[in-house]
Design an enzyme around this catalytic site. Structure first.
Site, PDB file in Angstrom:
ATOM      1  N   HIS A  69       0.828  -1.204   0.000  1.00  0.00           N
ATOM      2  CA  HIS A  69       0.000   0.000   0.000  1.00  0.00           C
ATOM      3  C   HIS A  69       0.861   1.252   0.000  1.00  0.00           C
ATOM      4  O   HIS A  69       1.894   1.304   0.672  1.00  0.00           O
ATOM      5  CB  HIS A  69      -0.936   0.005   1.218  1.00  0.00           C
ATOM      6  CG  HIS A  69      -2.099  -0.901   1.028  1.00  0.00           C
ATOM      7  ND1 HIS A  69      -3.334  -0.453   0.647  1.00  0.00           N
ATOM      8  CD2 HIS A  69      -2.202  -2.243   1.110  1.00  0.00           C
ATOM      9  CE1 HIS A  69      -4.150  -1.475   0.517  1.00  0.00           C
ATOM     10  NE2 HIS A  69      -3.481  -2.583   0.798  1.00  0.00           N
ATOM     11  N   GLU A  88      -8.242   7.458  -6.927  1.00  0.00           N
ATOM     12  CA  GLU A  88      -9.639   7.826  -6.732  1.00  0.00           C
ATOM     13  C   GLU A  88     -10.011   7.831  -5.247  1.00  0.00           C
ATOM     14  O   GLU A  88     -10.682   8.739  -4.761  1.00  0.00           O
ATOM     15  CB  GLU A  88     -10.535   6.839  -7.489  1.00  0.00           C
ATOM     16  CG  GLU A  88     -12.011   7.135  -7.383  1.00  0.00           C
ATOM     17  CD  GLU A  88     -12.850   6.117  -8.137  1.00  0.00           C
ATOM     18  OE1 GLU A  88     -13.907   5.745  -7.598  1.00  0.00           O
ATOM     19  OE2 GLU A  88     -12.454   5.685  -9.234  1.00  0.00           O
ATOM     20  N   GLU A  89      -9.555   6.816  -4.516  1.00  0.00           N
ATOM     21  CA  GLU A  89      -9.876   6.710  -3.089  1.00  0.00           C
ATOM     22  C   GLU A  89      -9.236   7.842  -2.290  1.00  0.00           C
ATOM     23  O   GLU A  89      -9.892   8.449  -1.431  1.00  0.00           O
ATOM     24  CB  GLU A  89      -9.420   5.344  -2.566  1.00  0.00           C
ATOM     25  CG  GLU A  89     -10.239   4.202  -3.139  1.00  0.00           C
ATOM     26  CD  GLU A  89      -9.552   2.848  -3.115  1.00  0.00           C
ATOM     27  OE1 GLU A  89     -10.201   1.868  -3.526  1.00  0.00           O
ATOM     28  OE2 GLU A  89      -8.371   2.754  -2.699  1.00  0.00           O
ATOM     29  N   PHE A 121       1.005   2.927   6.968  1.00  0.00           N
ATOM     30  CA  PHE A 121      -0.318   3.097   7.565  1.00  0.00           C
ATOM     31  C   PHE A 121      -1.364   2.804   6.498  1.00  0.00           C
ATOM     32  O   PHE A 121      -1.320   3.345   5.400  1.00  0.00           O
ATOM     33  CB  PHE A 121      -0.446   4.543   8.057  1.00  0.00           C
ATOM     34  CG  PHE A 121      -1.811   4.929   8.543  1.00  0.00           C
ATOM     35  CD1 PHE A 121      -2.275   4.474   9.762  1.00  0.00           C
ATOM     36  CD2 PHE A 121      -2.617   5.768   7.782  1.00  0.00           C
ATOM     37  CE1 PHE A 121      -3.536   4.856  10.226  1.00  0.00           C
ATOM     38  CE2 PHE A 121      -3.865   6.150   8.242  1.00  0.00           C
ATOM     39  CZ  PHE A 121      -4.325   5.695   9.463  1.00  0.00           C
ATOM     40  N   VAL A 122      -2.309   1.922   6.822  1.00  0.00           N
ATOM     41  CA  VAL A 122      -3.391   1.600   5.894  1.00  0.00           C
ATOM     42  C   VAL A 122      -4.724   1.890   6.573  1.00  0.00           C
ATOM     43  O   VAL A 122      -4.973   1.453   7.699  1.00  0.00           O
ATOM     44  CB  VAL A 122      -3.336   0.117   5.447  1.00  0.00           C
ATOM     45  CG1 VAL A 122      -4.516  -0.212   4.528  1.00  0.00           C
ATOM     46  CG2 VAL A 122      -2.023  -0.195   4.742  1.00  0.00           C
ATOM     47  N   ILE A 123      -5.545   2.638   5.867  1.00  0.00           N
ATOM     48  CA  ILE A 123      -6.903   2.941   6.316  1.00  0.00           C
ATOM     49  C   ILE A 123      -7.768   3.017   5.064  1.00  0.00           C
ATOM     50  O   ILE A 123      -7.288   3.414   4.003  1.00  0.00           O
ATOM     51  CB  ILE A 123      -6.961   4.255   7.133  1.00  0.00           C
ATOM     52  CG1 ILE A 123      -8.311   4.420   7.823  1.00  0.00           C
ATOM     53  CG2 ILE A 123      -6.605   5.459   6.267  1.00  0.00           C
ATOM     54  CD1 ILE A 123      -8.342   5.538   8.869  1.00  0.00           C
ATOM     55  N   CYS A 124      -9.002   2.629   5.179  1.00  0.00           N
ATOM     56  CA  CYS A 124      -9.923   2.689   4.046  1.00  0.00           C
ATOM     57  C   CYS A 124     -10.292   4.153   3.814  1.00  0.00           C
ATOM     58  O   CYS A 124     -11.159   4.698   4.501  1.00  0.00           O
ATOM     59  CB  CYS A 124     -11.154   1.831   4.312  1.00  0.00           C
ATOM     60  SG  CYS A 124     -12.304   1.812   2.934  1.00  0.00           S
ATOM     61  N   ALA A 125      -9.613   4.781   2.861  1.00  0.00           N
ATOM     62  CA  ALA A 125      -9.808   6.211   2.605  1.00  0.00           C
ATOM     63  C   ALA A 125     -11.251   6.529   2.223  1.00  0.00           C
ATOM     64  O   ALA A 125     -11.771   7.580   2.605  1.00  0.00           O
ATOM     65  CB  ALA A 125      -8.845   6.683   1.515  1.00  0.00           C
TER      66      ALA A 125
END
Length: 176
Positions: A69, A88-89, A121-125
């Site tokens: 990511h 896009e996210e 760091f991964v988060i659902c944008a």
């Protein structure tokens, strides 16, 4: 695109991987592996197959997924080299509209996070805005590594679900 599940199930291997290869960021091996689990009853069963594959990985494999990511609002966004899905996210969450102070803060926090955990760091944008993302990044820096790895993988699964929803009709029953 929103294909019916019967169409998904009929896709040749190469087409399946080309279409679904980025539902987990830069990890087409996952969709390549779940192709053989067809037929899927519905989108949820395809999602479950992907989640089960991820869950069965050793911790190092899960960290590998996280490392695929990009940094939020990082150099890939700035240079235009994000995958179309990530671009896009991130844009939808306002990551492409950070002011210079926010950009510096994001860069500093992203770097602290990677140094602390060894993965980005991964988060659902798509489920958050820039303020929440910055807050979560600050707060999650305090987590333990195992907890944060698990949290990151849960966020990967949220991203996957939303990406699948853009490709497959939701829970339309298989007509086979």
């Amino acid at each position: 695109m929103n294909m019916e599940i019967a169409t998904v199930n009929g896709l040749p291997y190469e087409d399946f991987v080309n279409i679904f290869g980025n539902v987990v960021e830069k990890c087409p091996i996952i969709t390549a592996a779940v192709w053989s689990r067809r037929p899927f009853v519905n989108m949820s069963s395809l999602e479950a197959a992907i989640s089960e594959f991820i869950d069965a990985l050793p911790e190092s494999g899960k960290e590998g997924i996280l490392r695929c990511h990009p940094d939020l609002a990082g150099r890939d966004l700035q240079s235009g080299t994000l995958t179309p899905e990530s671009r896009e996210e991130q844009a939808g969450a306002g990551m492409d509209g950070l002011d210079s102070t926010e950009l510096l803060r994001m860069a500093r926090l992203n770097e602290e996070y990677k140094v602390r955990f060894g993965f980005p760091f991964v988060i659902c944008a798509r489920m958050n805005d820039k303020a929440t993302i910055l807050q979560q990044l600050s707060e999650r820096l305090r987590n333990e590594r195992a907890m944060e790895r698990a949290r990151g993988i849960e966020e990967v699964k949220k991203i996957c679900r939303l990406r699948l929803q853009g490709l497959v009709l939701i829970d339309a029953q298989n007509k086979l």
